[in-house]
Design a protein around this motif. Structure first.
Motif, PDB file in Angstrom:
ATOM      1  N   MET B  42       0.839  -1.190   0.000  1.00  0.00           N
ATOM      2  CA  MET B  42       0.000   0.000   0.000  1.00  0.00           C
ATOM      3  C   MET B  42       0.878   1.245   0.000  1.00  0.00           C
ATOM      4  SD  MET B  42      -3.255  -0.379  -0.042  1.00  0.00           S
ATOM      5  CE  MET B  42      -3.134  -1.670  -1.237  1.00  0.00           C
ATOM      6  N   SER B  43       0.414   2.289  -0.668  1.00  0.00           N
ATOM      7  CA  SER B  43       1.204   3.516  -0.708  1.00  0.00           C
ATOM      8  C   SER B  43       1.244   4.152   0.676  1.00  0.00           C
ATOM      9  CB  SER B  43       0.602   4.494  -1.725  1.00  0.00           C
ATOM     10  OG  SER B  43      -0.706   4.817  -1.351  1.00  0.00           O
ATOM     11  N   ARG B  45       0.497   6.937   1.798  1.00  0.00           N
ATOM     12  CA  ARG B  45      -0.617   7.777   2.235  1.00  0.00           C
ATOM     13  C   ARG B  45      -1.947   7.043   2.185  1.00  0.00           C
ATOM     14  NH1 ARG B  45       1.273  13.045  -1.058  1.00  0.00           N
ATOM     15  NH2 ARG B  45       2.724  13.848   0.470  1.00  0.00           N
ATOM     16  N   PHE B  46      -1.921   5.773   1.976  1.00  0.00           N
ATOM     17  CA  PHE B  46      -3.174   5.024   1.889  1.00  0.00           C
ATOM     18  C   PHE B  46      -3.972   5.221   3.177  1.00  0.00           C
ATOM     19  CE2 PHE B  46      -5.734   1.230   2.687  1.00  0.00           C
ATOM     20  CZ  PHE B  46      -6.494   1.219   1.541  1.00  0.00           C
ATOM     21  N   ARG B  47      -5.274   5.429   3.012  1.00  0.00           N
ATOM     22  CA  ARG B  47      -6.117   5.634   4.184  1.00  0.00           C
ATOM     23  C   ARG B  47      -6.938   4.395   4.480  1.00  0.00           C
ATOM     24  NH1 ARG B  47      -9.025  11.288   2.954  1.00  0.00           N
ATOM     25  NH2 ARG B  47      -7.217  12.440   2.288  1.00  0.00           N
ATOM     26  N   CYS B 111     -12.728  10.180   5.522  1.00  0.00           N
ATOM     27  CA  CYS B 111     -12.470  11.530   5.031  1.00  0.00           C
ATOM     28  C   CYS B 111     -11.221  12.114   5.665  1.00  0.00           C
ATOM     29  CB  CYS B 111     -13.659  12.438   5.298  1.00  0.00           C
ATOM     30  SG  CYS B 111     -14.052  12.639   7.033  1.00  0.00           S
ATOM     31  N   GLY B 112     -10.847  11.640   6.845  1.00  0.00           N
ATOM     32  CA  GLY B 112      -9.632  12.125   7.489  1.00  0.00           C
ATOM     33  C   GLY B 112      -9.831  13.333   8.371  1.00  0.00           C
ATOM     34  N   VAL B 115      -8.239  12.705  11.932  1.00  0.00           N
ATOM     35  CA  VAL B 115      -6.773  12.780  11.987  1.00  0.00           C
ATOM     36  C   VAL B 115      -6.316  14.226  11.871  1.00  0.00           C
ATOM     37  CG1 VAL B 115      -4.665  12.009  10.860  1.00  0.00           C
ATOM     38  CG2 VAL B 115      -6.607  10.479  10.994  1.00  0.00           C
ATOM     39  N   PHE B 125      -3.819   6.764  10.092  1.00  0.00           N
ATOM     40  CA  PHE B 125      -4.503   5.805   9.228  1.00  0.00           C
ATOM     41  C   PHE B 125      -3.727   4.499   9.226  1.00  0.00           C
ATOM     42  CE2 PHE B 125      -5.698   9.839   7.095  1.00  0.00           C
ATOM     43  CZ  PHE B 125      -7.056   9.726   7.282  1.00  0.00           C
TER      44      PHE B 125
END
Lengths: 372, 152
Positions: B42-43, B45-47, B111-112, B115, B125
């Motif tokens: 997973m990258s 920044r994956f959430r 949606c973040g 955080v 995340f």
């Protein structure tokens, strides 16, 4: 076994297409009065995926409403969130750094490409060709990977914030985008040879489902539907917003008004999107990605605010009536496919049912966006 | 009549061009990942769903201010706290300690906001994406328990 029903000459019957039908790409129901294979009258019935997004906008704060916008049109979600952040920023007087606006434009165009690619693949599959879908999805996957690396999501992005962005793009993204542009240009040539040049495809689409410019105006159709009927209207050019005036790109317009014209408009738009991305990457300025002066809890001044943006499907408008509170008094979403779809009732009268479904595909409908 | 035959000729040519393209594609490397057997990383920044961050002692960094709970558009976070008396330099001080951090992931839209609104950097995340279940209850996460399990 009972005997088959015999229709009297001149007698019509009602055919229900949907709400669960693969050709409608969502839960859209079409009530068709049929005379044999010909449609006498059609009526689109909505309301199967209504989620009260407008009402939600009235009882959530502006920031809490951000994730909703990407759930209207899940294929080109960034364009819709762009409209929302633009209207709030203009109303609240927030200055957005230039870098943030450039990144927004680049990601919106990438998303538009992804949306058009998916439409292209599905449309050709609707007409009976399977391979182009696989090729288009492969290209789309590169875009989704890039967008995932910056936004953290693949489909329902929540990336833009009032005053800027959630996070900055890195060098990997810029490198990947630069590598992607020539690859996509090659793919577009491949699609032109494989699909656009195909004799079966041409014979099927040319002259099928003609829409006149008057009809587009009557129903308020925008996007590729209007541009395929000779109306040169694109919000990015006509009412420029964001950093679009700084890019050099053309608006493809075709005058035939048939399904082939709409197809060609979208294929040309992909090329133009690539041009915008290329220029955006070359011009991308440094600096912050978030406005310095930004209130923590956003309250809009009393007033009526409207912003239109060009999404993959047409002109999307968001209107906010504010009474000075931290949530909107009234929020109205003008979605492009809602208007585009209403053409269908009138345009498909007298068409054969197979043509009508192929014509519906050329309108590029996304049902959750019609029924919001 | 001439148009008829040129149509046939051009048409056949276009079909051959198309077949040539699909034939060439046939020999291109496979890009598909055979998912359950192969996975991709997973990258960064994956959430995924949110997860608590521990401090040096392994205790959650969370101070139960409730910002995430208030910021959440869907109301999927519920916090609980207990008051613990601690002695610092001979004085008895009352301190709020996190006793419950429940996440209802069935409602979360990733949606973040939580955080972003956290002023103490206490949530992040996760990279979890293998979430599939027949039970709704499996998505009601007890983040405090998950943190303790990670510490072990």
């Amino acid at each position: 076994m009972s005997a088959p029903i015999q229709l009297q000459p001149g007698e019509t019957f009602i055919l229900n297409v949907g709400p669960q039908h693969p050709a409608t790409h969502g839960v859209l129901r079409v009530k068709m009065e049929m005379d044999g294979e010909y449609i006498v009258k059609a009526e689109t019935v909505l309301g199967y995926v209504h989620r009260m997004h407008e009402k939600m906008g009235e009882n959530r704060t502006y920031a809490q409403y951000l994730p909703n916008l990407s759930r209207l049109d899940y294929l080109g979600a960034l364009g819709y969130t762009h409209g929302h952040v633009l209207v709030i920023e203009r109303a609240a007087g927030i200055e957005v750094p230039e870098r943030a606006e450039y990144i927004r434009a680049i990601t919106v165009e990438l998303n538009r490409l992804a949306s058009h690619l998916f439409w292209f693949g599905c449309y050709v599959m609707d007409l009976g060709g399977f391979s182009p879908l696989m090729y288009a999805l492969e290209d789309r996957e590169y875009i989704l990977d890039m967008l995932e690396a910056v936004t953290g999501a693949r489909l329902t992005y929540c990336y833009y914030r009032f005053g800027g962005l959630y996070n900055d793009v890195d060098d990997d993204f810029i490198e990947a985008a630069k590598r992607f542009i020539p690859r996509m240009r090659k793919s577009l040539k491949k699609y032109a040879a494989l699909v656009t040049g195909n004799i079966i495809f041409q014979k099927r689409l040319e002259g099928m489902g003609p829409i006149s410019a008057e009809m587009c105006r009557k129903y308020g159709a925008t996007g590729a539907v209007a541009r395929g009927s000779g109306i040169n209207f694109d919000v990015r050019k006509n009412e420029p917003y964001s950093v679009y005036p700084e890019f050099d790109f053309d608006i493809p317009v075709y005058h035939e008004g048939d399904s082939m014209a709409r197809y060609k408009v979208r294929m040309d738009e992909m090329e133009q999107s690539l041009r915008i991305i290329e220029q955006g990457l070359a011009k991308l300025p440094g600096g912050p990605i978030m406005a310095e002066k930004k209130p923590k809890n956003i309250k809009l001044p009393v007033g009526d605010f409207y912003q239109a943006v060009e999404t993959a499907r047409g002109s999307f408008g968001i209107r906010i009536v504010s009474d000075g509170d931290k949530n909107a008094y009234r929020l109205k979403l003008r979605s492009p496919t809602y208007s585009n779809m209403h053409l269908f009732d009138e345009a498909c009268e007298g068409m054969m049912i197979m043509d009508a479904l192929a014509f519906m595909g050329s309108l590029d409908l996304v049902i959750p966006e019609i029924d919001r | 009549m001439g148009g008829y035959f040129s149509d046939i000729l051009n048409g056949s040519k276009s079909l051959l061009i198309g077949m040539g393209i699909t034939f060439r594609e046939f020999f291109k490397p496979v890009v598909t990942v055979q998912y359950p057997y192969q996975t991709i990383k997973m990258s960064a920044r994956f959430r995924g769903h949110i997860e608590l961050i521990a401090d040096e002692e392994g205790k959650p960094k969370c101070v139960v201010c409730g910002m995430c709970e208030r910021a959440c558009p869907s109301g999927c976070i519920s916090l609980g706290s207990i008051s613990v008396e601690t002695e610092v330099d001979g004085k008895v001080k009352k301190k709020k300690v996190l006793s419950k951090y429940d996440l209802d992931f069935t409602k979360c839209s990733l949606c973040g906001q939580c955080v972003e609104n956290c002023n103490f950097g206490a949530i992040e995340f996760s990279k979890e994406y293998n979430l599939a279940s027949r039970n709704k209850e499996d998505f009601h996460f007890n983040l405090l328990k998950r943190l303790e399990e990670r510490n072990v």
